[in-house]
Design a protein around this motif. Sequence first.
Motif, short mmCIF file in Angstrom:
data_model
loop_
_atom_site.label_atom_id
_atom_site.label_comp_id
_atom_site.label_asym_id
_atom_site.label_seq_id
_atom_site.Cartn_x
_atom_site.Cartn_y
_atom_site.Cartn_z
N LEU A 88 4.73 8.50 15.45
CA LEU A 88 4.01 7.48 15.19
C LEU A 88 2.83 7.27 14.13
N GLY A 89 2.27 8.35 14.04
CA GLY A 89 0.93 8.67 13.12
C GLY A 89 1.80 8.81 11.75
N THR A 90 2.86 9.66 11.76
CA THR A 90 3.45 9.79 10.43
C THR A 90 3.93 8.52 9.70
N VAL A 91 4.54 7.79 10.51
CA VAL A 91 5.08 6.61 10.19
C VAL A 91 3.94 5.38 9.73
N VAL A 92 2.95 5.58 10.52
CA VAL A 92 1.69 4.75 10.05
C VAL A 92 1.05 5.17 8.71
N SER A 93 1.01 6.51 8.62
CA SER A 93 0.52 7.20 7.31
C SER A 93 1.46 6.83 5.97
N ALA A 94 2.76 6.63 6.19
CA ALA A 94 3.69 6.42 5.30
C ALA A 94 3.59 4.86 4.95
N GLN A 95 3.18 4.05 5.91
CA GLN A 95 3.03 2.55 5.55
C GLN A 95 1.85 2.57 4.77
N MET A 140 1.59 0.09 -3.78
CA MET A 140 2.02 -1.19 -3.97
C MET A 140 0.62 -2.16 -4.64
N ASN A 141 -0.22 -1.77 -3.92
CA ASN A 141 -1.60 -2.57 -4.31
C ASN A 141 -2.12 -2.16 -5.60
N ASN A 142 -1.79 -0.77 -5.91
CA ASN A 142 -2.31 -0.23 -7.11
C ASN A 142 -1.63 -1.01 -8.34
N LEU A 196 5.08 4.94 -7.36
CA LEU A 196 5.91 4.07 -6.57
C LEU A 196 7.28 4.85 -6.33
N TYR A 197 7.65 5.41 -7.58
CA TYR A 197 8.93 6.23 -7.31
C TYR A 197 8.91 7.14 -6.47
N LYS A 198 7.74 7.97 -5.79
CA LYS A 198 7.64 8.91 -4.77
C LYS A 198 7.97 8.27 -3.62
N ILE A 199 7.64 6.87 -3.35
CA ILE A 199 7.81 6.34 -2.18
C ILE A 199 9.16 5.63 -2.34
N LYS A 200 10.11 5.85 -3.27
CA LYS A 200 11.16 5.29 -3.28
C LYS A 200 11.15 3.57 -3.33
N VAL A 201 10.19 3.27 -4.00
CA VAL A 201 10.31 1.89 -4.69
C VAL A 201 10.32 1.65 -6.07
#
Length: 137
Positions: free
Chosen positions: A12-19, A26-28, A54-59
């Motif tokens: 859960l911590g990993t998912v929250v950290s990723a979010q 995205m804010n940047n 953004l590419y790092k997080i596949k956006v």
Amino acid sequence: MLMWTQLEKIMLGTVVSAQLCQTRYMNNFEEFKAKDGESLNNVFDRFWVVINDLYKIKVTKTELEANLKFLNALQPEWSKSCHRMRNDVRISTMPIQELYEILMTDETMVFEKKANLDKKNKPKTVDPISLLASQLA
């Protein structure tokens, strides 16, 4: 059973950290702006870091989104060049590097224009001694 509970918390911590990371990146992108007096090269370098994050997080952003964001982030003295580029038919397919190279040809003109505006809008200072001498005469 305790081990599975701890594992769930870790996941859960990993998912929250990723979010949180995705939100920050995205804010940047959304809040990206050029700093006053910053060269086009520095603006482009900072923007390129944001795009790579953004590419790092596949956006991925389309060429049009990236180009328009870059143009809109520039300072007002770039308005003439930005307007010309927004009206360019190729803006939707042009790589951001090509947009940067085209804008680089205008950088000298833009900084000369800014310097002339700054000189024109600079408040005139008055020498208090000469002001006093002119009133006494």
